[in-house]
Write a protein that holds these residues in place. Structure first.
Motif, PDB file in Angstrom:
ATOM      1  N   THR A  48       0.673  -1.400  -0.077  1.00 56.75           N
ATOM      2  CA  THR A  48       0.163  -0.070   0.194  1.00 56.75           C
ATOM      3  C   THR A  48       0.733   1.176   0.075  1.00 56.75           C
ATOM      4  O   THR A  48       0.336   2.073  -0.609  1.00 56.75           O
ATOM      5  N   GLY A  49       2.500   1.128   0.066  1.00 55.76           N
ATOM      6  CA  GLY A  49       3.241   2.338  -0.141  1.00 55.76           C
ATOM      7  C   GLY A  49       2.798   3.415   1.459  1.00 55.76           C
ATOM      8  O   GLY A  49       3.373   4.227   2.258  1.00 55.76           O
ATOM      9  N   ASP A  50       2.069   2.896   2.395  1.00 55.31           N
ATOM     10  CA  ASP A  50       1.594   3.402   4.052  1.00 55.31           C
ATOM     11  C   ASP A  50       2.792   3.484   5.102  1.00 55.31           C
ATOM     12  O   ASP A  50       3.274   1.895   5.511  1.00 55.31           O
ATOM     13  N   ILE A  51       2.880   4.871   5.030  1.00 51.92           N
ATOM     14  CA  ILE A  51       4.207   4.853   6.050  1.00 51.92           C
ATOM     15  C   ILE A  51       3.922   4.577   7.241  1.00 51.92           C
ATOM     16  O   ILE A  51       4.751   4.002   8.438  1.00 51.92           O
ATOM     17  N   ALA A  52       2.921   4.775   7.957  1.00 52.98           N
ATOM     18  CA  ALA A  52       2.037   4.043   9.163  1.00 52.98           C
ATOM     19  C   ALA A  52       2.730   2.341   9.418  1.00 52.98           C
ATOM     20  O   ALA A  52       3.328   2.297  10.945  1.00 52.98           O
ATOM     21  N   ASP A  53       2.587   1.919   8.849  1.00 52.61           N
ATOM     22  CA  ASP A  53       3.048   0.799   8.770  1.00 52.61           C
ATOM     23  C   ASP A  53       4.388  -0.265   8.770  1.00 52.61           C
ATOM     24  O   ASP A  53       4.887  -0.824   9.533  1.00 52.61           O
ATOM     25  N   VAL A  54       4.989   0.865   8.417  1.00 51.43           N
ATOM     26  CA  VAL A  54       6.437   0.131   8.432  1.00 51.43           C
ATOM     27  C   VAL A  54       6.843   1.084  10.451  1.00 51.43           C
ATOM     28  O   VAL A  54       7.614  -0.104  10.711  1.00 51.43           O
ATOM     29  N   LEU A  55       6.385   2.336  10.449  1.00 53.96           N
ATOM     30  CA  LEU A  55       6.693   3.205  11.999  1.00 53.96           C
ATOM     31  C   LEU A  55       6.007   1.957  12.449  1.00 53.96           C
ATOM     32  O   LEU A  55       6.556   1.536  13.766  1.00 53.96           O
ATOM     33  N   ARG A  56       5.138   0.706  12.731  1.00 54.52           N
ATOM     34  CA  ARG A  56       4.068  -0.140  13.281  1.00 54.52           C
ATOM     35  C   ARG A  56       5.248  -1.308  13.562  1.00 54.52           C
ATOM     36  O   ARG A  56       5.792  -1.790  14.189  1.00 54.52           O
TER      37      ARG A  56
END
Length: 113
Positions: A82-90
């Motif tokens: 998806t490209g969602d940066i919040a997932d990287v932080l999680r």
């Protein structure tokens, strides 16, 4: 006479080797082709379902280092989709939590970081 026996033995072994290779080649070419590999259809919600599973699992067992590591991996997979940066932080948070619980023999968490 000994030379003749040696030549006959040599040519006899060569002939046997040739016959064996011909038979094995013909047997290999006569085998039916295996069926094509079938894969399940793409499930666009697979990452979301799996993340929900691991989130519930770490909620029930907050000391499960392996569950946190798997959760981090699935967060990274969903980020790639998806490209969602919040997932990287999680994912970082989950991997660090896994390493806080268990540092030795926890290579998957190190790899997630």
């Amino acid at each position: 006479m000994k030379r003749l026996i040696a030549y006959l033995l040599l040519f006899g072994l060569g002939g046997l080797w040739w016959a064996w290779t011909e038979v094995s080649i013909r047997q290999a070419s006569s085998k039916p082709t295996p069926p094509a590999v079938t894969r399940p259809p793409h499930d666009p919600l697979l990452s979301t379902k799996t993340i929900a599973f691991y989130e519930e699992r770490v909620r029930r067992d907050p000391q499960g280092a392996l569950s946190f590591s798997h959760l981090a991996g699935w967060y990274l997979r969903r980020h790639r989709e998806t490209g969602d940066i919040a997932d990287v932080l999680r994912a970082e948070k989950a991997a660090r939590r896994s390493l806080a619980i268990r540092t030795h023999h926890n290579a998957p968490a190190w790899n997630q970081l």
